[in-house]
Design a protein around this motif. Sequence first.
Motif: not given
Length: 139
Positions: A79-87, A90-97, A101-110
């Motif tokens: 596997x790639x452990x894709x969460x490493x890429x999303x995490x 996500x850590x690069x997003x600085x804007x608090x607003x 925001x809630x996640x968008x997509x199918x639950x098995x993506x999260x």
Amino acid sequence: MNRVHPPYSKWLGTAFAELPCAETLTPLLSAALAARTWQERERHLSPAYELAAGMHNDLGLTEPLETKARYFHTRPFLVMDGYRFTDTLMATINDPQVRSLPPVGAIDQFVDSTDVTQFANRRKRYITGPVLATLHLDK
């Protein structure tokens, strides 16, 4: 990653074929689709995953991440452990607003837990949070 989007789903294959990565990815993905065993499928998907991981690194949006497929815990599946890429993204997003925001997509993506994904009430609780889950939004 190439900022090319099909005008609608019917054109996905056509748009994909024009991407710079298509020459390398198409044979891998086609072979994975034609595979008769999970081992054969994995033999083609793993290099495709690794190529996509390298493409992520080439974007320079995050620090480079390991691109090699790895075994899923003690199981024999790569596997790639894709969460490493999303995490990391996500850590690069600085804007608090934007961060709120809630996640968008199918639950098995999260969620990587069959204890959550196989039960509707648990999925709803995860998605809506404990307060909204009690409102029976599905009725």
